[in-house]
Design a protein around this motif. Structure first.
Motif, PDB file in Angstrom:
ATOM      1  N   LEU A  75       0.836  -1.208   0.000  1.00 42.71           N
ATOM      2  CA  LEU A  75       0.000   0.000   0.000  1.00 42.71           C
ATOM      3  C   LEU A  75       0.870   1.257   0.000  1.00 42.71           C
ATOM      4  O   LEU A  75       0.542   2.246  -0.657  1.00 42.71           O
ATOM      5  N   LYS A  76       1.974   1.196   0.718  1.00 40.33           N
ATOM      6  CA  LYS A  76       2.920   2.323   0.718  1.00 40.33           C
ATOM      7  C   LYS A  76       3.468   2.537  -0.688  1.00 40.33           C
ATOM      8  O   LYS A  76       3.560   3.677  -1.165  1.00 40.33           O
ATOM      9  N   LYS A  77       3.802   1.462  -1.349  1.00 43.56           N
ATOM     10  CA  LYS A  77       4.403   1.553  -2.691  1.00 43.56           C
ATOM     11  C   LYS A  77       3.396   2.097  -3.707  1.00 43.56           C
ATOM     12  O   LYS A  77       3.746   2.919  -4.549  1.00 43.56           O
ATOM     13  N   ILE A  78       2.152   1.639  -3.625  1.00 46.56           N
ATOM     14  CA  ILE A  78       1.134   2.102  -4.576  1.00 46.56           C
ATOM     15  C   ILE A  78       0.754   3.550  -4.297  1.00 46.56           C
ATOM     16  O   ILE A  78       0.547   4.345  -5.208  1.00 46.56           O
ATOM     17  N   GLY A  79       0.633   3.903  -3.006  1.00 45.38           N
ATOM     18  CA  GLY A  79       0.397   5.295  -2.636  1.00 45.38           C
ATOM     19  C   GLY A  79      -0.955   5.841  -3.048  1.00 45.38           C
ATOM     20  O   GLY A  79      -1.060   6.963  -3.562  1.00 45.38           O
TER      21      GLY A  79
ATOM     22  N   ILE B 265      -4.013   4.875   8.736  1.00 41.22           N
ATOM     23  CA  ILE B 265      -4.118   5.587  10.010  1.00 41.22           C
ATOM     24  C   ILE B 265      -4.405   4.594  11.135  1.00 41.22           C
ATOM     25  O   ILE B 265      -3.803   4.660  12.216  1.00 41.22           O
ATOM     26  N   GLU B 266      -5.298   3.664  10.861  1.00 47.50           N
ATOM     27  CA  GLU B 266      -5.599   2.626  11.858  1.00 47.50           C
ATOM     28  C   GLU B 266      -4.364   1.759  12.116  1.00 47.50           C
ATOM     29  O   GLU B 266      -4.053   1.415  13.260  1.00 47.50           O
ATOM     30  N   GLY B 267      -3.660   1.408  11.061  1.00 52.82           N
ATOM     31  CA  GLY B 267      -2.458   0.594  11.218  1.00 52.82           C
ATOM     32  C   GLY B 267      -1.368   1.304  12.001  1.00 52.82           C
ATOM     33  O   GLY B 267      -0.579   0.667  12.711  1.00 52.82           O
ATOM     34  N   LEU B 268      -1.334   2.620  11.910  1.00 50.44           N
ATOM     35  CA  LEU B 268      -0.321   3.408  12.605  1.00 50.44           C
ATOM     36  C   LEU B 268      -0.496   3.355  14.114  1.00 50.44           C
ATOM     37  O   LEU B 268       0.459   3.567  14.863  1.00 50.44           O
ATOM     38  N   SER B 269      -1.705   3.055  14.551  1.00 46.50           N
ATOM     39  CA  SER B 269      -1.957   2.966  15.993  1.00 46.50           C
ATOM     40  C   SER B 269      -2.038   1.516  16.468  1.00 46.50           C
ATOM     41  O   SER B 269      -2.379   1.260  17.633  1.00 46.50           O
TER      42      SER B 269
ATOM     43  N   ARG C 188       3.330  -0.278  11.464  1.00 51.06           N
ATOM     44  CA  ARG C 188       3.413   1.138  11.843  1.00 51.06           C
ATOM     45  C   ARG C 188       4.508   1.851  11.048  1.00 51.06           C
ATOM     46  O   ARG C 188       4.337   2.998  10.619  1.00 51.06           O
ATOM     47  N   ARG C 189       5.632   1.185  10.852  1.00 51.87           N
ATOM     48  CA  ARG C 189       6.714   1.781  10.061  1.00 51.87           C
ATOM     49  C   ARG C 189       6.263   2.110   8.642  1.00 51.87           C
ATOM     50  O   ARG C 189       6.481   3.215   8.138  1.00 51.87           O
ATOM     51  N   HIS C 190       5.634   1.119   8.000  1.00 50.14           N
ATOM     52  CA  HIS C 190       5.173   1.328   6.625  1.00 50.14           C
ATOM     53  C   HIS C 190       4.070   2.380   6.574  1.00 50.14           C
ATOM     54  O   HIS C 190       4.048   3.222   5.661  1.00 50.14           O
ATOM     55  N   ALA C 191       3.147   2.338   7.542  1.00 52.81           N
ATOM     56  CA  ALA C 191       2.038   3.288   7.549  1.00 52.81           C
ATOM     57  C   ALA C 191       2.536   4.717   7.730  1.00 52.81           C
ATOM     58  O   ALA C 191       2.062   5.645   7.057  1.00 52.81           O
TER      59      ALA C 191
ATOM     60  N   SER D  48      -2.549  11.688  13.328  1.00 50.72           N
ATOM     61  CA  SER D  48      -2.011  10.368  13.667  1.00 50.72           C
ATOM     62  C   SER D  48      -0.486  10.365  13.577  1.00 50.72           C
ATOM     63  O   SER D  48       0.186   9.714  14.388  1.00 50.72           O
ATOM     64  N   LEU D  49       0.054  11.070  12.615  1.00 53.81           N
ATOM     65  CA  LEU D  49       1.504  11.147  12.486  1.00 53.81           C
ATOM     66  C   LEU D  49       2.122  11.905  13.655  1.00 53.81           C
ATOM     67  O   LEU D  49       3.202  11.539  14.147  1.00 53.81           O
ATOM     68  N   ILE D  50       1.450  12.944  14.100  1.00 54.08           N
ATOM     69  CA  ILE D  50       1.933  13.661  15.286  1.00 54.08           C
ATOM     70  C   ILE D  50       1.953  12.723  16.490  1.00 54.08           C
ATOM     71  O   ILE D  50       2.916  12.692  17.260  1.00 54.08           O
ATOM     72  N   GLY D  51       0.892  11.919  16.640  1.00 48.25           N
ATOM     73  CA  GLY D  51       0.863  10.950  17.724  1.00 48.25           C
ATOM     74  C   GLY D  51       1.976   9.924  17.610  1.00 48.25           C
ATOM     75  O   GLY D  51       2.549   9.483  18.617  1.00 48.25           O
TER      76      GLY D  51
END
Length: 256
Positions: free
Chosen positions: A152-156, A165-169, A176-179, A194-197
């Motif tokens: 998903l990161k690669k496709i963007g 955002i859900e994966g980041l938490s 989390r790294r990829h998200a 979410s990135l600030i968090g």
């Protein structure tokens, strides 16, 4: 070459795929690819071999035949044994043919984990945004979610933002790294909070990726949360934060 002679030659090359000599196997792969569709039925059958090395060599031979194998591979992906389905997915990824996208997305729900994993890697090779909804759903699969997040990161694609955002938490540090990286690449402002968090994440690379993504998003709300990371325990995080703050217009003299 008569039909009988051709079939005999195919049999010889098929047997050579089982040889312990790598050079001989490679020659057989190239030769079978040149034989074309005549060799395909036997090659598909070879995908059931219990030896993974033989299955992979067979897949290479199939891919060498070219785009005309796509439809038979799609059929094999639907109905073959697990090893056949796995290698069919792999071959479709190597061929990068858009006809393979929908069947590969369906394979993300395959009952066998090896097939699902192969489908994710194949979709990464193809890189078609049509796969995004299926990949987002596959983030719920604990076996493949790390690979899915990377794809998903690669496709963007913006359709993945909420899931990322859900994966980041979540509790998977690799996701989390990829998200954290993907949200910056996609550039959707919904990711800012979410990135600030994520700047407080226990994993240093999540913190670094979040800082870099916040710089890409260019939202000055990130300045104050970034400042404490100038003294982060990890030097790479410190360096990234310095660059992020600079890109956001902050100057050291402004620190209170």
């Amino acid at each position: 070459m008569s039909d009988a002679e051709q079939q005999e030659r195919i049999e010889q090359l098929i047997n050579a795929l089982r040889d312990e000599n790598e050079a001989l196997r490679n020659h057989a792969v190239a030769s079978l690819g040149q034989m074309g569709m005549e060799a395909l039925p036997q090659l598909i059958g070879m995908l059931e071999d219990e030896d993974a090395l033989i299955r992979e060599a067979t897949t290479s031979a199939i891919v060498r035949i070219g785009p005309e194998v796509v439809e038979p591979l799609i059929e094999a992906l639907r109905e073959g044994e697990w090893s056949v389905r796995e290698q069919a997915a792999s071959a479709l990824g190597k061929l990068k043919d858009p006809r393979g996208v929908e069947p590969l997305v369906k394979a993300l729900k395959d009952r066998d984990g090896a097939v699902r994993t192969a489908a994710v890697w194949a979709l990464e090779r193809v890189g078609d945004p049509r796969a995004v909804p299926g990949l987002v759903e596959a983030l719920g699969d604990s076996l493949v979610r790390e690979d899915v997040a990377r794809v998903l990161k690669k496709i963007g694609d913006v359709r993945a933002v909420e899931a990322l955002i859900e994966g980041l938490s979540g509790n998977n540090w690799m996701v989390r790294r990829h998200a954290a990286e993907a949200l910056g690449k996609i550039g959707d402002p919904r990711g800012v909070d979410s990135l600030i968090g994520a700047l407080q994440d226990e994993d240093w690379l999540v913190r670094r990726n979040a800082a870099e993504s916040l710089a890409r998003l260019g939202d000055k709300r990130a300045v104050d949360p970034l400042l404490p990371l100038l003294e982060d325990e990890n030097e790479m995080v410190q360096e990234t934060v310095e660059g992020a703050l600079s890109s956001l217009g902050w100057k050291p003299s402004e620190q209170t």
